[in-house]
Motif scaffolding. Structure first.
Motif, PDB file in Angstrom:
ATOM      1  N   ALA A  93     -30.669  17.481 -28.579  1.00 21.11           N
ATOM      2  CA  ALA A  93     -29.731  18.309 -27.809  1.00 21.11           C
ATOM      3  C   ALA A  93     -28.302  18.079 -28.275  1.00 21.11           C
ATOM      4  N   LEU A  94     -27.958  16.827 -28.572  1.00 18.95           N
ATOM      5  CA  LEU A  94     -26.618  16.537 -29.073  1.00 18.95           C
ATOM      6  C   LEU A  94     -26.436  17.120 -30.468  1.00 18.95           C
ATOM      7  N   ALA A  95     -27.463  17.027 -31.300  1.00 11.18           N
ATOM      8  CA  ALA A  95     -27.395  17.588 -32.646  1.00 11.18           C
ATOM      9  C   ALA A  95     -27.159  19.103 -32.598  1.00 11.18           C
ATOM     10  N   VAL A  96     -27.782  19.781 -31.664  1.00 10.52           N
ATOM     11  CA  VAL A  96     -27.565  21.224 -31.502  1.00 10.52           C
ATOM     12  C   VAL A  96     -26.108  21.502 -31.167  1.00 10.52           C
ATOM     13  N   ARG A  97     -25.547  20.720 -30.271  1.00  7.41           N
ATOM     14  CA  ARG A  97     -24.136  20.900 -29.908  1.00  7.41           C
ATOM     15  C   ARG A  97     -23.231  20.663 -31.108  1.00  7.41           C
ATOM     16  N   PHE A  98     -23.532  19.649 -31.898  1.00  6.52           N
ATOM     17  CA  PHE A  98     -22.739  19.386 -33.098  1.00  6.52           C
ATOM     18  C   PHE A  98     -22.833  20.556 -34.069  1.00  6.52           C
ATOM     19  N   ARG A  99     -24.046  21.054 -34.268  1.00  4.06           N
ATOM     20  CA  ARG A  99     -24.264  22.186 -35.180  1.00  4.06           C
ATOM     21  C   ARG A  99     -23.468  23.408 -34.709  1.00  4.06           C
ATOM     22  N   GLU A 100     -23.437  23.636 -33.409  1.00  2.00           N
ATOM     23  CA  GLU A 100     -22.671  24.754 -32.851  1.00  2.00           C
ATOM     24  C   GLU A 100     -21.176  24.609 -33.128  1.00  2.00           C
ATOM     25  N   ARG A 101     -20.723  23.380 -33.334  1.00  3.69           N
ATOM     26  CA  ARG A 101     -19.321  23.114 -33.673  1.00  3.69           C
ATOM     27  C   ARG A 101     -19.085  23.185 -35.179  1.00  3.69           C
ATOM     28  N   GLY A 102     -20.128  23.484 -35.942  1.00  2.00           N
ATOM     29  CA  GLY A 102     -19.976  23.693 -37.375  1.00  2.00           C
ATOM     30  C   GLY A 102     -20.189  22.479 -38.257  1.00  2.00           C
ATOM     31  N   VAL A 103     -20.626  21.365 -37.702  1.00  2.00           N
ATOM     32  CA  VAL A 103     -20.851  20.197 -38.545  1.00  2.00           C
ATOM     33  C   VAL A 103     -22.300  20.135 -39.003  1.00  2.00           C
ATOM     34  N   THR A 104     -22.508  19.495 -40.138  1.00  3.10           N
ATOM     35  CA  THR A 104     -23.846  19.421 -40.726  1.00  3.10           C
ATOM     36  C   THR A 104     -24.344  17.989 -40.881  1.00  3.10           C
ATOM     37  N   ARG A 105     -23.588  17.016 -40.383  1.00  3.74           N
ATOM     38  CA  ARG A 105     -23.981  15.608 -40.480  1.00  3.74           C
ATOM     39  C   ARG A 105     -23.804  14.915 -39.133  1.00  3.74           C
ATOM     40  N   VAL A 106     -24.664  13.947 -38.882  1.00  6.17           N
ATOM     41  CA  VAL A 106     -24.557  13.105 -37.694  1.00  6.17           C
ATOM     42  C   VAL A 106     -24.440  11.665 -38.185  1.00  6.17           C
ATOM     43  N   ARG A 107     -23.514  10.935 -37.586  1.00 13.11           N
ATOM     44  CA  ARG A 107     -23.308   9.540 -37.949  1.00 13.11           C
ATOM     45  C   ARG A 107     -23.273   8.667 -36.692  1.00 13.11           C
ATOM     46  N   THR A 108     -23.513   7.387 -36.897  1.00 14.30           N
ATOM     47  CA  THR A 108     -23.393   6.396 -35.837  1.00 14.30           C
ATOM     48  C   THR A 108     -23.233   5.031 -36.476  1.00 14.30           C
ATOM     49  N   LEU A 109     -22.892   4.035 -35.682  1.00 13.97           N
ATOM     50  CA  LEU A 109     -22.862   2.641 -36.112  1.00 13.97           C
ATOM     51  C   LEU A 109     -23.870   1.876 -35.279  1.00 13.97           C
ATOM     52  N   VAL A 110     -24.609   0.997 -35.920  1.00 18.05           N
ATOM     53  CA  VAL A 110     -25.579   0.180 -35.196  1.00 18.05           C
ATOM     54  C   VAL A 110     -25.480  -1.259 -35.692  1.00 18.05           C
ATOM     55  N   ASP A 111     -25.850  -2.173 -34.843  1.00 20.27           N
ATOM     56  CA  ASP A 111     -25.935  -3.577 -35.227  1.00 20.27           C
ATOM     57  C   ASP A 111     -27.205  -3.745 -36.051  1.00 20.27           C
ATOM     58  N   ARG A 112     -27.073  -4.265 -37.244  1.00 16.95           N
ATOM     59  CA  ARG A 112     -28.240  -4.389 -38.133  1.00 16.95           C
ATOM     60  C   ARG A 112     -29.346  -5.268 -37.556  1.00 16.95           C
ATOM     61  N   LYS A 113     -29.034  -6.070 -36.531  1.00 21.46           N
ATOM     62  CA  LYS A 113     -30.041  -6.924 -35.895  1.00 21.46           C
ATOM     63  C   LYS A 113     -30.748  -6.226 -34.734  1.00 21.46           C
ATOM     64  N   ASP A 114     -30.279  -5.047 -34.355  1.00 22.92           N
ATOM     65  CA  ASP A 114     -30.871  -4.327 -33.225  1.00 22.92           C
ATOM     66  C   ASP A 114     -31.993  -3.421 -33.752  1.00 22.92           C
ATOM     67  N   HIS A 115     -33.149  -4.007 -33.887  1.00 26.43           N
ATOM     68  CA  HIS A 115     -34.279  -3.293 -34.493  1.00 26.43           C
ATOM     69  C   HIS A 115     -34.756  -2.111 -33.663  1.00 26.43           C
ATOM     70  N   LEU A 116     -34.612  -2.196 -32.342  1.00 30.75           N
ATOM     71  CA  LEU A 116     -35.039  -1.090 -31.486  1.00 30.75           C
ATOM     72  C   LEU A 116     -34.225   0.166 -31.782  1.00 30.75           C
ATOM     73  N   ILE A 117     -32.900   0.053 -31.797  1.00 26.64           N
ATOM     74  CA  ILE A 117     -32.072   1.240 -32.030  1.00 26.64           C
ATOM     75  C   ILE A 117     -32.139   1.685 -33.494  1.00 26.64           C
ATOM     76  N   LEU A 118     -32.254   0.735 -34.413  1.00 20.16           N
ATOM     77  CA  LEU A 118     -32.430   1.112 -35.821  1.00 20.16           C
ATOM     78  C   LEU A 118     -33.707   1.931 -36.001  1.00 20.16           C
ATOM     79  N   SER A 119     -34.779   1.480 -35.394  1.00 19.95           N
ATOM     80  CA  SER A 119     -36.048   2.218 -35.489  1.00 19.95           C
ATOM     81  C   SER A 119     -35.924   3.599 -34.869  1.00 19.95           C
ATOM     82  N   PHE A 120     -35.225   3.679 -33.735  1.00 13.58           N
ATOM     83  CA  PHE A 120     -35.045   4.977 -33.091  1.00 13.58           C
ATOM     84  C   PHE A 120     -34.298   5.935 -34.014  1.00 13.58           C
ATOM     85  N   PHE A 121     -33.144   5.518 -34.539  1.00 14.32           N
ATOM     86  CA  PHE A 121     -32.359   6.420 -35.379  1.00 14.32           C
ATOM     87  C   PHE A 121     -33.096   6.769 -36.675  1.00 14.32           C
TER      88      PHE A 121
END
Length: 139
Positions: A93-121
């Motif tokens: 849903a967030l990606a759709v909103r970004f696309r509607e704003r004209g962007v073609t990339r999604v970025r984030t920062l994650v802690d390299r030790k947080d395997h749960l969020i790394l796996s999710f992304f």
């Protein structure tokens, strides 16, 4: 059944409580700031109206010469609703909103030790990007 909608001020207590429960850090003012008009802050709620999760981000442009991109600042899903597609639905849903704003990339920062969020992304198709985070502790 999960419904995704824009976050409202009335959601802030539940958002802050979920985040505090999962991170151990209470930061209600931070979540209030996420409701700024230029940001995208979405919640997922169950059919009974309970908070199942949330995601927050914004479009940022031209930092260090990079073209505009959607940035994900935060995502949390109630552990009781994990592995049921809530996080993926919020991300999409967030990606759709970004696309509607004209962007073609999604970025984030994650802690390299947080395997749960790394796996999710990674499950969302995200991989290491072109930038390298540099860090220094201030005296």
């Amino acid at each position: 059944m999960i419904a995704i909608r824009p976050a409202q001020a009335s959601d802030l207590a539940a958002i802050s409580a979920l985040d505090a429960r999962l991170t151990g850090s209470d930061k209600p003012e931070y979540w209030r700031e996420m409701l700024a008009p230029e940001r995208h802050f979405l919640v997922a709620e169950t059919g009974k109206g309970a908070l199942a999760g949330f995601i927050a981000g914004e479009v940022r442009a031209w930092e260090f010469g990079q073209p505009a991109a959607g940035w994900v600042f935060a995502i949390q899903v109630d552990p009781k609703t994990r592995l049921k597609g809530v996080g993926s639905a919020l991300f999409q849903a967030l990606a759709v909103r970004f696309r509607e704003r004209g962007v073609t990339r999604v970025r984030t920062l994650v802690d390299r030790k947080d395997h749960l969020i790394l796996s999710f992304f990674r499950a969302q198709g995200m991989v290491a990007g072109p930038s390298l985070q540099l860090d220094r502790e201030l005296p």
